[in-house]
Design a protein around this motif. Structure first.
Motif, mmCIF file in Angstrom:
data_model
loop_
_atom_site.group_PDB
_atom_site.id
_atom_site.type_symbol
_atom_site.label_atom_id
_atom_site.label_comp_id
_atom_site.label_asym_id
_atom_site.label_seq_id
_atom_site.Cartn_x
_atom_site.Cartn_y
_atom_site.Cartn_z
ATOM 1 N N ILE A 122 0.842 -1.204 0.000
ATOM 2 C CA ILE A 122 0.000 0.000 0.000
ATOM 3 C C ILE A 122 0.874 1.249 0.000
ATOM 4 O O ILE A 122 0.608 2.209 -0.721
ATOM 5 N N GLY A 123 1.914 1.226 0.819
ATOM 6 C CA GLY A 123 2.830 2.361 0.853
ATOM 7 C C GLY A 123 3.574 2.541 -0.459
ATOM 8 O O GLY A 123 3.865 3.668 -0.864
ATOM 9 N N GLY A 124 3.857 1.433 -1.141
ATOM 10 C CA GLY A 124 4.576 1.485 -2.410
ATOM 11 C C GLY A 124 3.831 2.240 -3.496
ATOM 12 O O GLY A 124 4.438 2.926 -4.316
ATOM 13 N N TYR A 125 2.522 2.122 -3.491
ATOM 14 C CA TYR A 125 1.766 2.858 -4.507
ATOM 15 C C TYR A 125 1.102 4.103 -3.926
ATOM 16 O O TYR A 125 0.304 4.767 -4.585
ATOM 17 N N GLY A 126 1.431 4.429 -2.668
ATOM 18 C CA GLY A 126 0.920 5.667 -2.076
ATOM 19 C C GLY A 126 -0.554 5.626 -1.760
ATOM 20 O O GLY A 126 -1.250 6.640 -1.918
ATOM 21 N N GLY A 127 -1.061 4.490 -1.305
ATOM 22 C CA GLY A 127 -2.485 4.345 -1.005
ATOM 23 C C GLY A 127 -2.951 5.281 0.086
ATOM 24 O O GLY A 127 -2.305 5.412 1.130
ATOM 25 N N THR A 128 -4.055 5.958 -0.190
ATOM 26 C CA THR A 128 -4.647 6.877 0.783
ATOM 27 C C THR A 128 -6.149 6.639 0.850
ATOM 28 O O THR A 128 -6.730 5.983 -0.015
ATOM 29 N N THR A 129 -6.762 7.224 1.869
ATOM 30 C CA THR A 129 -8.216 7.166 1.954
ATOM 31 C C THR A 129 -8.799 8.080 0.871
ATOM 32 O O THR A 129 -8.139 8.998 0.396
ATOM 33 N N THR A 130 -10.031 7.837 0.518
ATOM 34 C CA THR A 130 -10.643 8.531 -0.620
ATOM 35 C C THR A 130 -10.908 10.007 -0.363
ATOM 36 O O THR A 130 -10.525 10.863 -1.153
ATOM 37 N N THR A 131 -11.551 10.323 0.738
ATOM 38 C CA THR A 131 -11.984 11.695 0.981
ATOM 39 C C THR A 131 -10.892 12.580 1.575
ATOM 40 O O THR A 131 -10.643 13.678 1.094
ATOM 41 N N LEU A 132 -10.243 12.099 2.629
ATOM 42 C CA LEU A 132 -9.271 12.922 3.350
ATOM 43 C C LEU A 132 -7.830 12.706 2.890
ATOM 44 O O LEU A 132 -6.935 13.401 3.358
ATOM 45 N N ALA A 133 -7.607 11.733 2.032
ATOM 46 C CA ALA A 133 -6.273 11.408 1.510
ATOM 47 C C ALA A 133 -5.276 11.110 2.631
ATOM 48 O O ALA A 133 -4.111 11.498 2.571
ATOM 49 N N ILE A 134 -5.719 10.385 3.651
ATOM 50 C CA ILE A 134 -4.849 9.968 4.746
ATOM 51 C C ILE A 134 -4.078 8.729 4.277
ATOM 52 O O ILE A 134 -4.684 7.759 3.810
ATOM 53 N N PRO A 135 -2.758 8.718 4.389
ATOM 54 C CA PRO A 135 -1.992 7.526 3.993
ATOM 55 C C PRO A 135 -2.400 6.316 4.835
ATOM 56 O O PRO A 135 -2.549 6.417 6.054
ATOM 57 N N ILE A 136 -2.574 5.188 4.178
ATOM 58 C CA ILE A 136 -3.045 3.983 4.854
ATOM 59 C C ILE A 136 -1.886 3.129 5.373
ATOM 60 O O ILE A 136 -2.017 2.440 6.380
ATOM 61 N N ALA A 137 -0.749 3.191 4.727
ATOM 62 C CA ALA A 137 0.386 2.340 5.104
ATOM 63 C C ALA A 137 0.788 2.478 6.574
ATOM 64 O O ALA A 137 1.050 1.455 7.221
ATOM 65 N N PRO A 138 0.864 3.690 7.148
ATOM 66 C CA PRO A 138 1.245 3.775 8.565
ATOM 67 C C PRO A 138 0.318 2.984 9.488
ATOM 68 O O PRO A 138 0.776 2.376 10.455
ATOM 69 N N LEU A 139 -0.976 2.990 9.183
ATOM 70 C CA LEU A 139 -1.903 2.193 9.980
ATOM 71 C C LEU A 139 -1.601 0.704 9.805
ATOM 72 O O LEU A 139 -1.635 -0.059 10.769
ATOM 73 N N GLY A 140 -1.270 0.302 8.580
ATOM 74 C CA GLY A 140 -0.913 -1.094 8.343
ATOM 75 C C GLY A 140 0.319 -1.503 9.131
ATOM 76 O O GLY A 140 0.356 -2.581 9.732
ATOM 77 N N TYR A 141 1.322 -0.638 9.164
ATOM 78 C CA TYR A 141 2.520 -0.939 9.947
ATOM 79 C C TYR A 141 2.208 -0.992 11.438
ATOM 80 O O TYR A 141 2.714 -1.850 12.158
ATOM 81 N N PHE A 142 1.347 -0.082 11.904
ATOM 82 C CA PHE A 142 0.922 -0.093 13.302
ATOM 83 C C PHE A 142 0.231 -1.418 13.637
ATOM 84 O O PHE A 142 0.511 -2.030 14.665
ATOM 85 N N CYS A 143 -0.651 -1.853 12.756
ATOM 86 C CA CYS A 143 -1.365 -3.115 12.972
ATOM 87 C C CYS A 143 -0.396 -4.298 12.980
ATOM 88 O O CYS A 143 -0.520 -5.216 13.799
ATOM 89 N N ALA A 144 0.585 -4.266 12.086
ATOM 90 C CA ALA A 144 1.571 -5.347 12.037
ATOM 91 C C ALA A 144 2.418 -5.381 13.305
ATOM 92 O O ALA A 144 2.679 -6.460 13.855
ATOM 93 N N VAL A 145 2.840 -4.218 13.779
ATOM 94 C CA VAL A 145 3.647 -4.161 14.998
ATOM 95 C C VAL A 145 2.830 -4.641 16.201
ATOM 96 O O VAL A 145 3.326 -5.417 17.024
ATOM 97 N N CYS A 146 1.585 -4.191 16.300
ATOM 98 C CA CYS A 146 0.725 -4.639 17.403
ATOM 99 C C CYS A 146 0.515 -6.152 17.353
ATOM 100 O O CYS A 146 0.545 -6.825 18.387
ATOM 101 N N THR A 147 0.325 -6.695 16.161
ATOM 102 C CA THR A 147 0.136 -8.135 16.021
ATOM 103 C C THR A 147 1.415 -8.882 16.379
ATOM 104 O O THR A 147 1.373 -9.915 17.056
ATOM 105 N N GLY A 148 2.559 -8.356 15.941
ATOM 106 C CA GLY A 148 3.834 -8.982 16.290
ATOM 107 C C GLY A 148 4.091 -8.940 17.786
ATOM 108 O O GLY A 148 4.546 -9.934 18.378
ATOM 109 N N PHE A 149 3.791 -7.812 18.417
ATOM 110 C CA PHE A 149 3.950 -7.700 19.858
ATOM 111 C C PHE A 149 2.980 -8.649 20.564
ATOM 112 O O PHE A 149 3.339 -9.299 21.553
ATOM 113 N N GLY A 150 1.760 -8.749 20.039
ATOM 114 C CA GLY A 150 0.794 -9.697 20.586
ATOM 115 C C GLY A 150 1.276 -11.136 20.451
ATOM 116 O O GLY A 150 1.098 -11.948 21.355
ATOM 117 N N ALA A 151 1.926 -11.451 19.331
ATOM 118 C CA ALA A 151 2.472 -12.798 19.126
ATOM 119 C C ALA A 151 3.550 -13.093 20.163
ATOM 120 O O ALA A 151 3.575 -14.180 20.761
#
Length: 169
Positions: A122-151
């Motif tokens: 998502i970060g590679g192609y610059g994915g953002t939300t439709t209306t506010l153009a918020i980058p989505i990749a940082p949330l994905g990384y946050f979710c991955a880190v939380c999942t890894g910490f949970g693991a």
């Protein structure tokens, strides 16, 4: 559902970490609630909905859910179904907990890895939300880190309980 580990069998520092996760989760939930109330009032009283409220709701909800993974793992309060294991001898319980914790941690680690890979795409192609153009990749990384910490916690908390059991505490 089996009882959660008593506070004495949890690793040191667990209380502070649980409190920090709870405070952060509470802040995110309050933001989500405040935004929803603002959107509803704006929509129905002033015919002016909050711009991007749906996107923000989705992002905050994902953050709250994934932030909950380490908190649940730290408290050893994963959802479980005991169909056969509740009939096992008590001496097997710490070993079973460590084995299921390790298996669950491996599954969560795979999920964390795949979420990280997806966030990178998502970060590679610059994915953002439709209306506010918020980058989505940082949330994905946050979710991955939380999942890894949970693991990590999913493996360590039952292993810590097993070690304490073997030492006779």
């Amino acid at each position: 559902m089996p009882e959660a580990l008593p506070e004495t069998t949890r690793p040191r520092g667990a209380f502070g970490l649980r409190a920090a996760l709870a405070v952060l989760g509470g802040v995110l939930l309050m933001a989500l609630m405040g935004m929803t109330v603002t959107d509803v009032i704006g929509r129905y009283l002033f015919n002016a909905p909050l711009r991007g409220a749906t996107e923000l709701t989705e992002l905050l909800l994902a953050a709250v859910v994934f932030l909950g993974l380490p908190a649940v793992a730290l408290a050893d309060e994963h959802v479980t179904v005991d169909l056969v294991t509740d009939r096992m001898p008590a001496a097997v319980k710490p070993w079973r907990g460590a084995a299921t914790g390790l298996f669950s941690a491996v599954v969560l680690a795979v999920v964390a890895w795949r979420v990280w890979v997806y966030a990178a795409q998502i970060g590679g192609y610059g994915g953002t939300t439709t209306t506010l153009a918020i980058p989505i990749a940082p949330l994905g990384y946050f979710c991955a880190v939380c999942t890894g910490f949970g693991a990590l916690l999913t493996a360590l908390v039952p292993a810590h309980a097993l070690i304490r059991h073997l030492k006779g505490h």
